[in-house]
Design a protein around this motif. Structure first.
Motif, mmCIF file in Angstrom:
data_model
loop_
_atom_site.group_PDB
_atom_site.id
_atom_site.type_symbol
_atom_site.label_atom_id
_atom_site.label_comp_id
_atom_site.label_asym_id
_atom_site.label_seq_id
_atom_site.Cartn_x
_atom_site.Cartn_y
_atom_site.Cartn_z
ATOM 1 N N ALA A 34 0.831 -1.209 0.000
ATOM 2 C CA ALA A 34 0.000 0.000 0.000
ATOM 3 C C ALA A 34 0.860 1.252 0.000
ATOM 4 O O ALA A 34 0.549 2.239 -0.688
ATOM 5 C CB ALA A 34 -0.930 -0.007 1.217
ATOM 6 N N ALA A 35 1.958 1.225 0.756
ATOM 7 C CA ALA A 35 2.859 2.384 0.786
ATOM 8 C C ALA A 35 3.525 2.603 -0.567
ATOM 9 O O ALA A 35 3.762 3.751 -0.973
ATOM 10 C CB ALA A 35 3.913 2.199 1.875
ATOM 11 N N ARG A 40 4.112 6.689 -0.639
ATOM 12 C CA ARG A 40 4.884 6.898 0.587
ATOM 13 C C ARG A 40 6.234 6.192 0.524
ATOM 14 O O ARG A 40 7.173 6.573 1.209
ATOM 15 C CB ARG A 40 4.096 6.394 1.801
ATOM 16 C CG ARG A 40 2.950 7.306 2.234
ATOM 17 C CD ARG A 40 2.174 6.704 3.376
ATOM 18 N NE ARG A 40 1.411 5.542 2.943
ATOM 19 C CZ ARG A 40 1.373 4.378 3.591
ATOM 20 N NH1 ARG A 40 2.088 4.212 4.693
ATOM 21 N NH2 ARG A 40 0.638 3.387 3.135
ATOM 22 N N LEU A 41 6.321 5.192 -0.310
ATOM 23 C CA LEU A 41 7.551 4.430 -0.482
ATOM 24 C C LEU A 41 7.901 4.423 -1.968
ATOM 25 O O LEU A 41 7.098 3.988 -2.800
ATOM 26 C CB LEU A 41 7.343 3.007 0.030
ATOM 27 C CG LEU A 41 8.558 2.104 0.213
ATOM 28 C CD1 LEU A 41 9.599 2.754 1.126
ATOM 29 C CD2 LEU A 41 8.119 0.774 0.789
ATOM 30 N N VAL A 192 7.786 0.444 6.794
ATOM 31 C CA VAL A 192 7.764 1.306 5.610
ATOM 32 C C VAL A 192 8.823 2.396 5.719
ATOM 33 O O VAL A 192 9.583 2.650 4.772
ATOM 34 C CB VAL A 192 6.357 1.907 5.422
ATOM 35 C CG1 VAL A 192 6.379 3.042 4.383
ATOM 36 C CG2 VAL A 192 5.366 0.827 4.995
ATOM 37 N N GLU A 193 8.895 3.043 6.873
ATOM 38 C CA GLU A 193 9.898 4.097 7.060
ATOM 39 C C GLU A 193 11.315 3.554 6.891
ATOM 40 O O GLU A 193 12.167 4.180 6.250
ATOM 41 C CB GLU A 193 9.749 4.710 8.451
ATOM 42 C CG GLU A 193 8.477 5.514 8.663
ATOM 43 C CD GLU A 193 8.335 6.005 10.092
ATOM 44 O OE1 GLU A 193 7.366 6.750 10.355
ATOM 45 O OE2 GLU A 193 9.171 5.650 10.953
ATOM 46 N N THR A 194 11.562 2.391 7.463
ATOM 47 C CA THR A 194 12.913 1.833 7.444
ATOM 48 C C THR A 194 13.300 1.352 6.049
ATOM 49 O O THR A 194 14.446 1.545 5.619
ATOM 50 C CB THR A 194 13.022 0.677 8.457
ATOM 51 O OG1 THR A 194 12.618 1.149 9.750
ATOM 52 C CG2 THR A 194 14.440 0.159 8.539
#
Length: 205
Positions: A34-35, A40-41, A192-194
């Motif tokens: 989804a990201a 977002r990614l 996701v952030e990592t």
């Protein structure tokens, strides 16, 4: 003459290909996908690898139109044999980062030899505490008041390898289902952030 682009489309570098390995429900797999889909990614899930035919994650991948390699380990003569097939598929997809997300199998020498340093895992505890498949239950039964999630690079050991990121939260309740929901919510954000940060680090060389 250059081929026409859709109105408003801009030339972009191909998004980084990542692979997700999962054995179960696939909530982290879907959070990553989804990201990627909503921007977002800056990546795309090029391949899902699953060692459990019929696992719910396979249905998620089918619904999202993501290529899968689903295999039965017992159909291969050795771990090296099925990992060799995985490596061939990762190479074909030009995968830059392998993300384990509930993949309930230790990574072996064949896969580590080809992608060592580019494989990460997410674990639902503050490692090195509470390794293994039942980390949330074990931490809950122990009565800790600070829980968390760890992302680490993968080596040949169980939930070992250098820690990349951790996030902790306080929880003093006694509802394990609520605790599990909170852990998964943290996982879906932190992974996701990592992944995004790791891909940026790869770009910098």
């Amino acid at each position: 003459m250059s081929p026409l682009r859709p109105a408003g489309a801009a030339a972009q570098e191909p998004r980084a290909a990542i692979a997700v390995f999962a054995s179960g429900s696939g909530s982290n797999f879907e959070a990553i996908a989804a990201a990627c889909a909503d921007g977002r990614l800056a990546a795309r899930v090029a391949l899902l690898v699953c060692d459990k035919p019929g696992a719910p994650v396979c249905g998620r991948a089918e619904r999202l139109g993501i290529e899968t390699f689903v295999f039965d380990p017992h159909a291969y003569p050795s771990k090296a044999a099925f990992e060799g097939e995985i490596v061939r598929r990762l190479d074909a997809a030009r995968v830059r980062l392998v993300c384990l997300a509930g993949y309930m199998r230790l990574v072996g020498e064949t896969l580590l030899g080809a992608y060592g340093g580019r494989i990460v895992n997410i674990h639902p505890s503050l490692l090195p505490a509470f390794k293994g498949a039942h980390a949330i239950r074990d931490a809950f039964d122990y009565g800790v008041r600070v829980y968390g999630v760890t992302i680490h690079r993968v080596d040949a050991s169980l939930d070992g390898g250098p820690i990349v990121a951790q996030r902790a939260f306080d929880y003093a309740g006694r509802d394990r289902e609520e605790l599990e929901r909170r852990v998964h919510a943290v996982e879906h954000v932190l992974y996701v952030e990592t992944i995004g940060q790791l891909l940026k680090e790869q770009d910098k060389g």
